[in-house]
Design a protein around this motif. Structure first.
Motif, PDB file in Angstrom:
ATOM      1  N   UNK A 119       1.118  -1.664   2.143  1.00  0.00           N
ATOM      2  CA  UNK A 119       0.502  -1.901   3.447  1.00  0.00           C
ATOM      3  C   UNK A 119       0.661  -0.659   4.320  1.00  0.00           C
ATOM      4  N   UNK A 120      -0.449  -0.031   4.720  1.00  0.00           N
ATOM      5  CA  UNK A 120      -0.338   1.153   5.579  1.00  0.00           C
ATOM      6  C   UNK A 120       0.081   0.768   7.002  1.00  0.00           C
ATOM      7  N   UNK A 121       0.683   1.717   7.702  1.00  0.00           N
ATOM      8  CA  UNK A 121       1.100   1.458   9.081  1.00  0.00           C
ATOM      9  C   UNK A 121      -0.128   1.422   9.989  1.00  0.00           C
ATOM     10  N   UNK A 122       0.068   0.920  11.197  1.00  0.00           N
ATOM     11  CA  UNK A 122      -1.015   0.834  12.172  1.00  0.00           C
ATOM     12  C   UNK A 122      -1.544   2.232  12.492  1.00  0.00           C
ATOM     13  N   UNK A 126      -5.345   3.636  11.908  1.00  0.00           N
ATOM     14  CA  UNK A 126      -6.136   4.206  13.005  1.00  0.00           C
ATOM     15  C   UNK A 126      -6.643   5.596  12.646  1.00  0.00           C
ATOM     16  N   UNK A 127      -5.780   6.395  12.035  1.00  0.00           N
ATOM     17  CA  UNK A 127      -6.175   7.745  11.632  1.00  0.00           C
ATOM     18  C   UNK A 127      -7.259   7.699  10.556  1.00  0.00           C
ATOM     19  N   UNK A 128      -7.101   6.806   9.587  1.00  0.00           N
ATOM     20  CA  UNK A 128      -8.097   6.651   8.525  1.00  0.00           C
ATOM     21  C   UNK A 128      -9.431   6.218   9.119  1.00  0.00           C
ATOM     22  N   UNK A 143     -11.339  -2.613   6.251  1.00  0.00           N
ATOM     23  CA  UNK A 143     -10.826  -3.872   5.722  1.00  0.00           C
ATOM     24  C   UNK A 143      -9.818  -3.527   4.644  1.00  0.00           C
ATOM     25  N   UNK A 144      -8.588  -3.990   4.813  1.00  0.00           N
ATOM     26  CA  UNK A 144      -7.496  -3.605   3.915  1.00  0.00           C
ATOM     27  C   UNK A 144      -7.378  -4.537   2.721  1.00  0.00           C
TER      28      UNK A 144
END
Length: 178
Positions: A119-122, A126-128, A143-144
């Protein structure tokens, strides 16, 4: 499923004919997606609305009560009534997908599915999203999805493109080049 998709496209186009509905497409897309999820996850609800054993009047009364409890917009309610009257509730999921696509086009958005091993951080998300928005020239909605099987890296899917920068994908690429 393909037939439902075709019918859903026709219903979406005809239902979105008026300007008032076009202005509310995002809410309509959100409402139908939530309802389609509920109908898809509970077979008894789905069966109730698609069964010919239940009268149209009973279905209309139940959908009115559901709309009131869930505070569904009047536009969405009129769509649901139309689907019930035409015995087309089985296309609700396809219709929700179609409304989401139309809403994305109207609002200049692109949906990107990001698959990672963790799970990527917030802040990473946002950067992605920012980088993807710059790349595509549209607002990116990320969408993760988590898949530990990709080992590391990521996969991006959207706009008919797949970018596989996962370790598993890179190994597969190296092996195919041997």
């Amino acid at each position: 499923m393909i037939a439902n998709k075709r019918v859903a496209k026709r219903y979406a186009k005809s239902f979105l004919y008026g300007d008032a509905v076009k202005k509310n497409i995002a809410a309509l897309a959100e409402d139908t997606k939530a309802l389609a999820g509920d109908f898809g996850s509970d077979s008894s609800i789905n069966e109730f609305f698609t069964s010919p054993l239940n009268s149209r009047d009973v279905k209309l009364k139940v959908i009115g009560n559901i709309a009131k409890k869930l505070e569904i917009s009047s536009i969405t309610l009129s769509l649901l009534k139309l689907l019930i009257n035409k015995d087309r509730m089985e296309i609700l999921t396809s219709l929700a997908e179609e409304f989401e696509e139309i809403s994305d086009r109207i609002n200049d958005r692109i949906r990107i599915k990001l698959t990672t091993a963790y799970e990527p951080s917030v802040s990473e998300l946002e950067e992605i999203a920012e980088k993807l928005s710059q790349y595509f020239g549209k607002k990116a909605v990320v969408e993760r999805s988590i898949d530990p099987g990709i080992v590391g890296g990521f996969k991006l899917e959207g706009d008919g493109k797949l970018i596989d920068m996962s370790i598993k994908g890179q190994i597969r690429k190296i092996i195919s080049n041997l």
